[in-house]
Scaffold this motif. Sequence first.
Motif, PDB file in Angstrom:
ATOM      1  N   LEU B 223      50.728  63.948 134.476  1.00 33.95           N
ATOM      2  CA  LEU B 223      50.565  62.497 134.533  1.00 33.95           C
ATOM      3  C   LEU B 223      49.213  62.096 133.980  1.00 33.95           C
ATOM      4  O   LEU B 223      48.174  62.485 134.511  1.00 33.95           O
ATOM      5  CB  LEU B 223      50.704  62.022 135.986  1.00 33.95           C
ATOM      6  CG  LEU B 223      51.942  62.528 136.747  1.00 33.95           C
ATOM      7  CD1 LEU B 223      51.948  62.002 138.176  1.00 33.95           C
ATOM      8  CD2 LEU B 223      53.218  62.143 136.029  1.00 33.95           C
ATOM      9  N   GLY B 238      52.272  66.444 139.855  1.00 32.46           N
ATOM     10  CA  GLY B 238      53.054  66.826 138.689  1.00 32.46           C
ATOM     11  C   GLY B 238      54.208  67.770 138.970  1.00 32.46           C
ATOM     12  O   GLY B 238      54.891  68.199 138.048  1.00 32.46           O
ATOM     13  N   TRP B 240      57.143  67.764 139.375  1.00 35.77           N
ATOM     14  CA  TRP B 240      58.398  67.059 139.144  1.00 35.77           C
ATOM     15  C   TRP B 240      59.580  68.028 139.157  1.00 35.77           C
ATOM     16  O   TRP B 240      60.687  67.657 139.549  1.00 35.77           O
ATOM     17  CB  TRP B 240      58.289  66.345 137.802  1.00 35.77           C
ATOM     18  CG  TRP B 240      59.499  65.656 137.307  1.00 35.77           C
ATOM     19  CD1 TRP B 240      60.102  64.558 137.844  1.00 35.77           C
ATOM     20  CD2 TRP B 240      60.253  65.996 136.133  1.00 35.77           C
ATOM     21  NE1 TRP B 240      61.170  64.190 137.076  1.00 35.77           N
ATOM     22  CE2 TRP B 240      61.284  65.042 136.023  1.00 35.77           C
ATOM     23  CE3 TRP B 240      60.132  66.997 135.164  1.00 35.77           C
ATOM     24  CZ2 TRP B 240      62.209  65.073 134.978  1.00 35.77           C
ATOM     25  CZ3 TRP B 240      61.042  67.021 134.123  1.00 35.77           C
ATOM     26  CH2 TRP B 240      62.069  66.078 134.039  1.00 35.77           C
ATOM     27  N   ASP B 323      63.899  58.543 136.163  1.00 34.45           N
ATOM     28  CA  ASP B 323      63.177  58.388 137.430  1.00 34.45           C
ATOM     29  C   ASP B 323      61.676  58.223 137.178  1.00 34.45           C
ATOM     30  O   ASP B 323      61.018  57.386 137.794  1.00 34.45           O
ATOM     31  CB  ASP B 323      63.401  59.618 138.328  1.00 34.45           C
ATOM     32  CG  ASP B 323      64.845  59.714 138.812  1.00 34.45           C
ATOM     33  OD1 ASP B 323      65.619  58.753 138.596  1.00 34.45           O
ATOM     34  OD2 ASP B 323      65.187  60.756 139.392  1.00 34.45           O
ATOM     35  N   LEU B 324      61.141  59.032 136.269  1.00 30.41           N
ATOM     36  CA  LEU B 324      59.708  58.932 135.949  1.00 30.41           C
ATOM     37  C   LEU B 324      59.392  57.578 135.323  1.00 30.41           C
ATOM     38  O   LEU B 324      58.357  56.971 135.614  1.00 30.41           O
ATOM     39  CB  LEU B 324      59.299  60.061 134.990  1.00 30.41           C
ATOM     40  CG  LEU B 324      59.383  61.486 135.554  1.00 30.41           C
ATOM     41  CD1 LEU B 324      59.210  62.505 134.440  1.00 30.41           C
ATOM     42  CD2 LEU B 324      58.322  61.695 136.634  1.00 30.41           C
ATOM     43  N   ASN B 326      61.137  54.707 135.703  1.00 31.61           N
ATOM     44  CA  ASN B 326      61.275  53.637 136.697  1.00 31.61           C
ATOM     45  C   ASN B 326      60.101  53.647 137.672  1.00 31.61           C
ATOM     46  O   ASN B 326      59.600  52.597 138.063  1.00 31.61           O
ATOM     47  CB  ASN B 326      62.578  53.799 137.478  1.00 31.61           C
ATOM     48  CG  ASN B 326      63.801  53.485 136.626  1.00 31.61           C
ATOM     49  OD1 ASN B 326      63.673  53.009 135.502  1.00 31.61           O
ATOM     50  ND2 ASN B 326      64.979  53.756 137.153  1.00 31.61           N
ATOM     51  N   LEU B 327      59.660  54.829 138.055  1.00 33.26           N
ATOM     52  CA  LEU B 327      58.589  54.916 139.050  1.00 33.26           C
ATOM     53  C   LEU B 327      57.222  54.601 138.449  1.00 33.26           C
ATOM     54  O   LEU B 327      56.407  53.914 139.058  1.00 33.26           O
ATOM     55  CB  LEU B 327      58.571  56.318 139.672  1.00 33.26           C
ATOM     56  CG  LEU B 327      57.555  56.525 140.792  1.00 33.26           C
ATOM     57  CD1 LEU B 327      57.903  55.656 142.002  1.00 33.26           C
ATOM     58  CD2 LEU B 327      57.486  57.995 141.206  1.00 33.26           C
ATOM     59  N   LEU B 328      56.959  55.112 137.238  1.00 34.44           N
ATOM     60  CA  LEU B 328      55.586  55.066 136.715  1.00 34.44           C
ATOM     61  C   LEU B 328      55.385  54.065 135.580  1.00 34.44           C
ATOM     62  O   LEU B 328      54.243  53.737 135.254  1.00 34.44           O
ATOM     63  CB  LEU B 328      55.166  56.466 136.254  1.00 34.44           C
ATOM     64  CG  LEU B 328      55.133  57.505 137.373  1.00 34.44           C
ATOM     65  CD1 LEU B 328      54.984  58.902 136.792  1.00 34.44           C
ATOM     66  CD2 LEU B 328      53.994  57.219 138.353  1.00 34.44           C
ATOM     67  N   ASN B 329      56.465  53.632 134.938  1.00 38.77           N
ATOM     68  CA  ASN B 329      56.366  52.625 133.861  1.00 38.77           C
ATOM     69  C   ASN B 329      55.345  53.040 132.788  1.00 38.77           C
ATOM     70  O   ASN B 329      54.423  52.305 132.469  1.00 38.77           O
ATOM     71  CB  ASN B 329      55.967  51.277 134.523  1.00 38.77           C
ATOM     72  CG  ASN B 329      55.989  50.077 133.591  1.00 38.77           C
ATOM     73  OD1 ASN B 329      55.316  49.092 133.857  1.00 38.77           O
ATOM     74  ND2 ASN B 329      56.724  50.135 132.492  1.00 38.77           N
ATOM     75  N   PRO B 363      61.176  48.656 132.309  1.00 32.36           N
ATOM     76  CA  PRO B 363      60.316  49.804 131.959  1.00 32.36           C
ATOM     77  C   PRO B 363      60.841  50.573 130.752  1.00 32.36           C
ATOM     78  O   PRO B 363      60.055  51.094 129.958  1.00 32.36           O
ATOM     79  CB  PRO B 363      60.326  50.658 133.233  1.00 32.36           C
ATOM     80  CG  PRO B 363      61.506  50.196 134.020  1.00 32.36           C
ATOM     81  CD  PRO B 363      61.733  48.758 133.666  1.00 32.36           C
TER      82      PRO B 363
END
Lengths: 431, 431
Positions: B223, B238, B240, B323-324, B326-329, B363
């Motif tokens: 990240l 990280g 993930w 998912d990454l 949507n969560l982190l944009n 996103p």
Amino acid sequence: MKRTSRDIRTANRYEVLRRLIAASPTSRQELAAATGLSLATVATLVGELLELRLVTEVGFEDSAGGRPRGLIAVDASGGALIGVDIAETYVHVELFDLALNVLARAEEQLRPDGSRPEQVAGRVAAAVAAVVDRAGTRAGRVLGVGVSVPGQVDRDTGVVEYAANWQWHGVPLLDLLAELLPYPLHLDNPLRACTVAELWFGAARGRDDAVVVNLGTGVGAGLALGGGLHRGVSNSAGEWGHTTLVLDGRPCHCGGHGCVETYVGAPGIMQHLRELGPHSPLLHPDDQTATIDALARAVAEGDPVARAVVRETARYLGAGISDLINLLNPEVVVLSSWVAARLGEPLLVEVRRAVARHALRRPLAATEIVLSPIPTDPVSLGAATFALEGALRSVRQRSGTTVTTGRAAPTGRAVATGRAVAAGSRTAPSS
Amino acid sequence: MKRTSRDIRTANRYEVLRRLIAASPTSRQELAAATGLSLATVATLVGELLELRLVTEVGFEDSAGGRPRGLIAVDASGGALIGVDIAETYVHVELFDLALNVLARAEEQLRPDGSRPEQVAGRVAAAVAAVVDRAGTRAGRVLGVGVSVPGQVDRDTGVVEYAANWQWHGVPLLDLLAELLPYPLHLDNPLRACTVAELWFGAARGRDDAVVVNLGTGVGAGLALGGGLHRGVSNSAGEWGHTTLVLDGRPCHCGGHGCVETYVGAPGIMQHLRELGPHSPLLHPDDQTATIDALARAVAEGDPVARAVVRETARYLGAGISDLINLLNPEVVVLSSWVAARLGEPLLVEVRRAVARHALRRPLAATEIVLSPIPTDPVSLGAATFALEGALRSVRQRSGTTVTTGRAAPTGRAVATGRAVAAGSRTAPSS
Ligand SMILES: [Zn+2]
Ligand SMILES: [Zn+2]
């Protein structure tokens, strides 16, 4: 890397004021020790806060034989902040002093046939007028109004890009409000409001990395990383509710399947109840609040179906929170919003157990999971905090070097024309 | 909030050098325009880089009638950086000049019976000596050695807390290396090395928020948030690969079920192949590399089983990457490591399709998904970058105000005693 020395100065100003709100009065020396900043930096920042009339000098303390140290405190009466929590069925507004005590509250109902943008803006303006009226002279000057609206928000332009409740698309809510309210305005959504509230006043205060898990009808994860809100590139970070927990699982209103939200949002919990106790009297089919309340009471009374529902919810929630812990390695995970508040300790205990089964050892050992300690509505508190942050960002506004993201409406006339743009503040594309 | 003005100065120093590495020679004025920093700040930072002998003055350019502007360039021959990539079966070492060109490479094999910490440290030292020898006088002074080791690493103490490959627990690898190598040393893991390589030289350069998805035997997501590496509170962010994609799905070596890694890591892809083409000649049961290579070739030739395997892998990978997003944009998602490099464009195309089905619109619209553009081994490049960052952090070391996280071994004698502690650098607990 667009972070500049101005950003760091703003962040430090936040930090010093946060400490002062947490513990007033205090000395510049204590602030320096607590923040790790130099005494010279702290002195400059305190000077700015004094000039903004957010803090005040309140005397001296002896320092063991040395020169007496000046003491500074938050000037609670130095101004008022207003937080607006727009929900599907109501508008809740609170007026705070600068120590973030609630001085007045007001609520307006939103009827299903009253959800046009102009109507909602009107209800907001009425509730804001009501709190200013109720607080009376105690309110003093209003430094700003923060507005939380559920949906996708462009905070720079003040446009609600999408609000699922009312099928709003591209609504210029801040412009509508600026025609009605003579205060600087700041727009964002409830997830970020709750996260900022935890960062300033709750379980994330003083933590480098925190995740605020919002459990309501919808579900999200506010990310407070490196001591600040992580917004993402288009201000939409935190959509944890729509991350996949069960590939090809329950259908979700986002169009996906197996999203976290479908298992741990209020409707998801009701679905667990339907499956585990098909004839349970706890279920109020058309009333999420009543069902969650009934579940909470039944758990307290030892009802086996209610306990099984909480355990099942925690099984999914624990897996999802473990994902956040493994991915982000936060210091603290905060359970917030109304479902977490009502299910409380019994849910927390089961979630901790489930996380202990799922998460990797190293990040798990570094994390605690807690309920939000904020006793009032975190959304209106967080919204008011956006207004406070706006006031802190505006320190250099008069010199014309800072562009604020909120909109300032300095005079009644400017407001009446809907062209509420102060020198140095940002002009919306539409104005 | 522990970020200080010193941190921001270090970050700005990184940024100026990054720009210079990307485009030399350039003027202070161009650097100021490119970074958004003031000309005075840029001048100070360039002065520090000149003093460190990382950059050099290379003449003047005309500025349309005004005063000629001084031009600065990276001093490629000003020093050498060494990157060490320790993997399960080999140690790969590269020596770079300051423009990050590879001047020499060396590789040592690690046999299964040669994986005790002292043995691995010995192989590393031999390979480092080999690259210094091969580069000869071109190497100049070695500014530092970055070491990437797969596992959980405490970069402050230089201890490998856990390495699954060899069942290492609490191995003080940096202390072992400091006895053999007379250079400043920096320890971290491959996920963070790849992420830093993308941040400095790859697809994350100049981006505020990026995710580097590492696809190898194991799987992780580095990240890069706010222009810097997000490490988390105990440097384990990280993971993930061990977030849940299929609750109660495939068993994972972490003890969980349905982890992302079990579907998109090399062994997971082999499992898809076993299920979709039970008798496929593409499968080399005991050889991940040969199997992935065979798959890549077969996809290029239009083999239907191979294409189905890539599609199935992308179905899981797309859900996980959504998912990454949507969560982190993030602004960009980078596919890195050897599986991504070998499956390449055909995998990328299928992943983009799968993400478009899963991710939320807002996103998704702000994100691009790309293959890593780094043509060489990103792990040794990233490890060398840790050494470069260490050199940049050390600017104020002589005044005693900066604590470096790497370990400096300034003299042969200090190294021989294993007490490699320079003035102002950090002492390991064990020394
Ligand atoms: Zn969804
Ligand atoms: Zn796992």
